[in-house]
Design a protein around this motif. Sequence first.
Motif, mmCIF file in Angstrom:
data_model
loop_
_atom_site.group_PDB
_atom_site.id
_atom_site.type_symbol
_atom_site.label_atom_id
_atom_site.label_comp_id
_atom_site.label_asym_id
_atom_site.label_seq_id
_atom_site.Cartn_x
_atom_site.Cartn_y
_atom_site.Cartn_z
ATOM 1 N N PHE A 1 0.851 -1.183 0.000
ATOM 2 C CA PHE A 1 0.000 0.000 0.000
ATOM 3 C C PHE A 1 0.890 1.237 0.000
ATOM 4 C CE2 PHE A 1 -2.702 -3.113 2.258
ATOM 5 C CZ PHE A 1 -3.839 -3.061 1.460
ATOM 6 N N TYR A 2 0.582 2.182 -0.892
ATOM 7 C CA TYR A 2 1.264 3.469 -0.939
ATOM 8 C C TYR A 2 0.187 4.539 -0.796
ATOM 9 C CZ TYR A 2 3.750 7.568 -2.555
ATOM 10 O OH TYR A 2 4.292 8.827 -2.630
ATOM 11 N N ILE A 3 0.321 5.396 0.207
ATOM 12 C CA ILE A 3 -0.711 6.376 0.524
ATOM 13 C C ILE A 3 -0.540 7.623 -0.349
ATOM 14 C CG2 ILE A 3 -1.865 7.653 2.374
ATOM 15 C CD1 ILE A 3 -1.632 4.466 2.684
ATOM 16 N N ILE A 4 -1.599 7.956 -1.084
ATOM 17 C CA ILE A 4 -1.614 9.127 -1.960
ATOM 18 C C ILE A 4 -2.240 10.327 -1.260
ATOM 19 C CG2 ILE A 4 -2.553 10.083 -4.109
ATOM 20 C CD1 ILE A 4 -2.526 7.253 -5.233
ATOM 21 N N LEU B 1 -0.411 5.317 8.736
ATOM 22 C CA LEU B 1 0.301 5.828 7.566
ATOM 23 C C LEU B 1 -0.418 7.043 7.003
ATOM 24 C CD1 LEU B 1 0.915 2.627 7.647
ATOM 25 C CD2 LEU B 1 1.780 3.028 5.377
ATOM 26 N N SER B 2 0.355 7.936 6.414
ATOM 27 C CA SER B 2 -0.209 9.117 5.758
ATOM 28 C C SER B 2 0.505 9.336 4.427
ATOM 29 C CB SER B 2 -0.105 10.338 6.675
ATOM 30 O OG SER B 2 1.231 10.564 7.049
ATOM 31 N N LYS B 3 0.088 10.374 3.731
ATOM 32 C CA LYS B 3 0.575 10.666 2.375
ATOM 33 C C LYS B 3 2.084 10.469 2.251
ATOM 34 C CE LYS B 3 0.652 14.249 -1.118
ATOM 35 N NZ LYS B 3 0.223 15.597 -1.489
ATOM 36 N N GLY B 4 2.467 9.708 1.214
ATOM 37 C CA GLY B 4 3.872 9.488 0.924
ATOM 38 C C GLY B 4 4.474 8.269 1.587
ATOM 39 N N VAL C 1 -9.258 8.338 2.523
ATOM 40 C CA VAL C 1 -7.886 7.974 2.201
ATOM 41 C C VAL C 1 -7.892 7.369 0.805
ATOM 42 C CG1 VAL C 1 -7.957 5.647 3.208
ATOM 43 C CG2 VAL C 1 -5.785 6.823 3.000
ATOM 44 N N VAL C 2 -6.873 7.686 0.018
ATOM 45 C CA VAL C 2 -6.693 7.102 -1.310
ATOM 46 C C VAL C 2 -5.289 6.522 -1.332
ATOM 47 C CG1 VAL C 2 -6.621 7.526 -3.794
ATOM 48 C CG2 VAL C 2 -8.257 8.771 -2.363
ATOM 49 N N MET C 3 -5.185 5.276 -1.787
ATOM 50 C CA MET C 3 -3.883 4.616 -1.816
ATOM 51 C C MET C 3 -3.779 3.685 -3.002
ATOM 52 S SD MET C 3 -4.473 2.364 1.604
ATOM 53 C CE MET C 3 -5.953 1.395 1.836
ATOM 54 N N VAL C 4 -2.547 3.394 -3.377
ATOM 55 C CA VAL C 4 -2.258 2.413 -4.412
ATOM 56 C C VAL C 4 -2.071 1.076 -3.706
ATOM 57 C CG1 VAL C 4 -0.542 1.651 -6.093
ATOM 58 C CG2 VAL C 4 -1.193 4.065 -5.973
#
Length: 122
Positions: A52-55, A70-73, A94-97
């Motif tokens: 997961f990567y947080i956008i 976790l937060s952006k980046g 939250v939006v994440m990859v």
Amino acid sequence: MYLVDEKDKNYRFGDSGPKYLMKGPRLNFAIVRFNPGQSFTAHYHNYMEEDFYIIQGKIDIYVDNSKNTLSKGQFIHIDPGEVHYVANNYSEPVVMVSTLGPHQSVDKIEVKDYLEKFNERL
């Protein structure tokens, strides 16, 4: 080659959940959105690794016996066999990859009562 435009795909639950841009043959790739208060069932995978990567936003990702906020980046990698649970306990979406690989059509084992057991350990 594989080319897709995100606007041509939909989130699983209308305005939230995973939006798969690719499912297999070797990797799953998705944009995932969780609105405040949303989560998914705790589970693990026998073969697939999950990232997961947080956008945008902030999210709690529980892995085995630890809570990770976790937060952006920020990025987290989850190995096969590690029980994980994701919850948006915050007031913003939250939006994440998300990536899963190697692709398996069936590799998700749900873990019932995970959060209750996790909280008992605190």
